[in-house]
Enzyme design. Structure first.
Site, PDB file in Angstrom:
ATOM      1  N   ASP A  55       0.817  -1.212   0.000  1.00  0.00           N
ATOM      2  CA  ASP A  55       0.000   0.000   0.000  1.00  0.00           C
ATOM      3  C   ASP A  55       0.853   1.266   0.000  1.00  0.00           C
ATOM      4  OD1 ASP A  55      -2.219  -1.590   0.140  1.00  0.00           O
ATOM      5  OD2 ASP A  55      -2.968  -0.786   2.041  1.00  0.00           O
ATOM      6  N   ASP A  56       0.226   2.364  -0.431  1.00  0.00           N
ATOM      7  CA  ASP A  56       0.678   3.744  -0.222  1.00  0.00           C
ATOM      8  C   ASP A  56       1.741   4.228  -1.199  1.00  0.00           C
ATOM      9  OD1 ASP A  56      -1.011   3.454   1.899  1.00  0.00           O
ATOM     10  OD2 ASP A  56       0.478   3.832   3.457  1.00  0.00           O
ATOM     11  N   HIS A 106      -5.829   3.067  -4.423  1.00  0.00           N
ATOM     12  CA  HIS A 106      -5.802   3.264  -2.965  1.00  0.00           C
ATOM     13  C   HIS A 106      -6.200   4.690  -2.613  1.00  0.00           C
ATOM     14  CE1 HIS A 106      -4.904   1.973   1.037  1.00  0.00           C
ATOM     15  NE2 HIS A 106      -3.787   2.662   1.185  1.00  0.00           N
ATOM     16  N   HIS A 110      -5.251   9.684  -0.009  1.00  0.00           N
ATOM     17  CA  HIS A 110      -5.025   8.829   1.165  1.00  0.00           C
ATOM     18  C   HIS A 110      -5.648   9.405   2.433  1.00  0.00           C
ATOM     19  CE1 HIS A 110      -2.803   6.092   3.984  1.00  0.00           C
ATOM     20  NE2 HIS A 110      -3.068   5.260   2.998  1.00  0.00           N
ATOM     21  N   TYR A 147      -6.166   3.126   5.040  1.00  0.00           N
ATOM     22  CA  TYR A 147      -6.215   2.625   6.414  1.00  0.00           C
ATOM     23  C   TYR A 147      -7.223   1.480   6.580  1.00  0.00           C
ATOM     24  CZ  TYR A 147      -4.069   7.221   6.969  1.00  0.00           C
ATOM     25  OH  TYR A 147      -3.274   8.336   6.823  1.00  0.00           O
ATOM     26  N   HIS A 200       3.650  -2.303   3.250  1.00  0.00           N
ATOM     27  CA  HIS A 200       3.614  -0.966   2.651  1.00  0.00           C
ATOM     28  C   HIS A 200       4.919  -0.680   1.915  1.00  0.00           C
ATOM     29  CE1 HIS A 200       0.563  -0.674   5.827  1.00  0.00           C
ATOM     30  NE2 HIS A 200       0.023   0.310   5.125  1.00  0.00           N
TER      31      HIS A 200
END
Length: 249
Positions: A55-56, A106, A110, A147, A200
């Site tokens: 992620d991210d 995603h 964010h 999240y 991540h």
């Protein structure tokens, strides 16, 4: 209203409201429950196969290190990218796709997509979808909430468009610590056939994540696991409908 009834009302009403708020908060952060829509924390299968997700990202430096480890292990993973980071590092995002990995949405900024208007949430989805299409992503674009948080608006919008929400059930929590041993043990203790693993590649620098991913992949392969993309995992079938998966956190 007599005095006793007034006291019961004065005491009871705040407690009811507090209980509802706590319940909504727990619902918003549950990884394994959603009110409605297509929702996938894992796949039910007896086959030793799992999906590895990040992620991210993309994040310069770290994403390249992850790509190197995946290449060495001959593994394809799924990267859920943030739109703003795609704009910052378009060449890196394109490289992830070019090396055969799956790329998902995603959100754009964010931000937690709870207590947001439908228009705001839809824009977060659409802007990143457009960036992914610009990279050359074809077919279905999977989504993961920032999240892992959702409440009503996000699941409703996803459900309305028949879109899959991907969460996870084997979590490193590498956003909390970079202790390599702890990250590795958390994943290996919770992984099982059909798991979706979360690491991540974005956010703050994560040297422990890079080492832990290498160790986890080695351990999984020693135990006979095959590592695939999320779409490949879902294609195995046997996915438990969201309505039958009870809340676990």
């Amino acid at each position: 209203m007599n005095r006793k009834r007034w006291i019961r009302w004065a005491v009871g009403t705040p407690l009811v409201v507090l209980g509802l708020l706590v319940g909504l908060w727990q619902l918003s952060k549950s990884w394994t429950f959603q009110l409605f829509g297509e929702f996938y924390p894992r796949v039910e299968t007896s086959e030793k196969v799992v999906a590895l997700t990040f992620d991210d990202g993309p994040r310069a430096g770290q994403t390249e290190e992850i790509l190197g480890i995946l290449k060495r292990h001959e593994v394809k993973a799924s990267f859920f990218m943030v739109g703003r980071n795609i704009e910052r590092h378009p060449e890196l995002a394109a490289r992830v796709l070019a090396e055969g990995h799956q790329v998902g949405n995603h959100s754009y900024s964010h931000h937690r997509l709870v207590l947001k208007s439908p228009a705001y949430v839809q824009e977060e989805l659409d802007k990143t979808d457009a960036l992914l299409r610009g990279l050359g992503v074809q077919g279905e674009i999977l989504f993961r909430a920032p999240y892992g948080k959702k409440l009503v608006v996000l699941p409703w919008l996803l459900s309305r468009s028949g879109r899959k929400h991907i969460t996870f059930d084997a979590v490193s929590r590498d956003d909390e610590t970079q202790d390599v041993g702890l990250l590795t043990s958390r994943v290996m203790e919770s992984v099982r056939p059909g798991s979706i693993i979360l690491f991540h590649d974005g956010g703050q620098e994560k040297p422990g994540t890079v080492k832990a991913v290498d160790l986890v992949l080695g351990n999984l392969k020693e135990q006979g696991y095959r590592i695939v993309t999320v779409s490949e995992l879902l294609a195995l079938g046997g996915v438990a409908p969201a309505s039958t998966v009870p809340p676990a956190n």
